[in-house]
Design a protein around this motif. Sequence first.
Motif, PDB file in Angstrom:
ATOM      1  N   UNK A  34     -99.747  15.860 -51.591  1.00  0.00           N
ATOM      2  CA  UNK A  34     -99.567  16.495 -50.292  1.00  0.00           C
ATOM      3  C   UNK A  34    -100.277  15.708 -49.208  1.00  0.00           C
ATOM      4  N   UNK A  35    -100.067  16.152 -48.008  1.00  0.00           N
ATOM      5  CA  UNK A  35    -100.720  15.507 -46.874  1.00  0.00           C
ATOM      6  C   UNK A  35    -102.218  15.802 -46.897  1.00  0.00           C
ATOM      7  N   UNK A  36    -103.021  14.801 -46.617  1.00  0.00           N
ATOM      8  CA  UNK A  36    -104.480  14.942 -46.661  1.00  0.00           C
ATOM      9  C   UNK A  36    -104.969  16.101 -45.801  1.00  0.00           C
ATOM     10  N   UNK A  37    -104.399  16.256 -44.608  1.00  0.00           N
ATOM     11  CA  UNK A  37    -104.860  17.312 -43.716  1.00  0.00           C
ATOM     12  C   UNK A  37    -104.484  18.710 -44.198  1.00  0.00           C
ATOM     13  N   UNK A  38    -103.609  18.796 -45.205  1.00  0.00           N
ATOM     14  CA  UNK A  38    -103.198  20.102 -45.736  1.00  0.00           C
ATOM     15  C   UNK A  38    -103.961  20.496 -47.001  1.00  0.00           C
ATOM     16  N   UNK A  39    -104.792  19.608 -47.519  1.00  0.00           N
ATOM     17  CA  UNK A  39    -105.563  19.885 -48.727  1.00  0.00           C
ATOM     18  C   UNK A  39    -106.867  20.569 -48.336  1.00  0.00           C
ATOM     19  N   UNK A  40    -107.147  21.707 -48.968  1.00  0.00           N
ATOM     20  CA  UNK A  40    -108.369  22.445 -48.635  1.00  0.00           C
ATOM     21  C   UNK A  40    -109.606  21.729 -49.177  1.00  0.00           C
ATOM     22  N   UNK A  41    -110.757  22.081 -48.632  1.00  0.00           N
ATOM     23  CA  UNK A  41    -112.017  21.491 -49.105  1.00  0.00           C
ATOM     24  C   UNK A  41    -112.239  21.784 -50.583  1.00  0.00           C
ATOM     25  N   UNK A  42    -111.932  23.015 -51.002  1.00  0.00           N
ATOM     26  CA  UNK A  42    -112.161  23.375 -52.403  1.00  0.00           C
ATOM     27  C   UNK A  42    -111.228  22.590 -53.334  1.00  0.00           C
ATOM     28  N   UNK A  43    -109.979  22.366 -52.935  1.00  0.00           N
ATOM     29  CA  UNK A  43    -109.061  21.566 -53.750  1.00  0.00           C
ATOM     30  C   UNK A  43    -109.549  20.123 -53.856  1.00  0.00           C
ATOM     31  N   UNK A  44    -109.978  19.562 -52.748  1.00  0.00           N
ATOM     32  CA  UNK A  44    -110.486  18.189 -52.748  1.00  0.00           C
ATOM     33  C   UNK A  44    -111.739  18.085 -53.611  1.00  0.00           C
ATOM     34  N   UNK A  45    -112.621  19.062 -53.531  1.00  0.00           N
ATOM     35  CA  UNK A  45    -113.850  19.072 -54.328  1.00  0.00           C
ATOM     36  C   UNK A  45    -113.536  19.167 -55.818  1.00  0.00           C
TER      37      UNK A  45
END
Length: 54
Positions: A34-45
């Motif tokens: 997905x687009x980086x700006x659409x990924x939540x902090x918790x998903x990225x973590x």
Amino acid sequence: MLNDSIPQAIEAAVGRFGGIDDVLVNNAGRGLLGALEEISDSEARRCSTSTSSG
């Protein structure tokens, strides 16, 4: 069809270590699509932690 380098890698490991029965491959990882700006902090973590820590 196997990549030609796989048998060569096995042969090199057996030659160097005497066998491959004690080889561990750590292949833990997680990906996000997905687009980086659409990924939540918790998903990225979660993705980062899984990839770096298993």
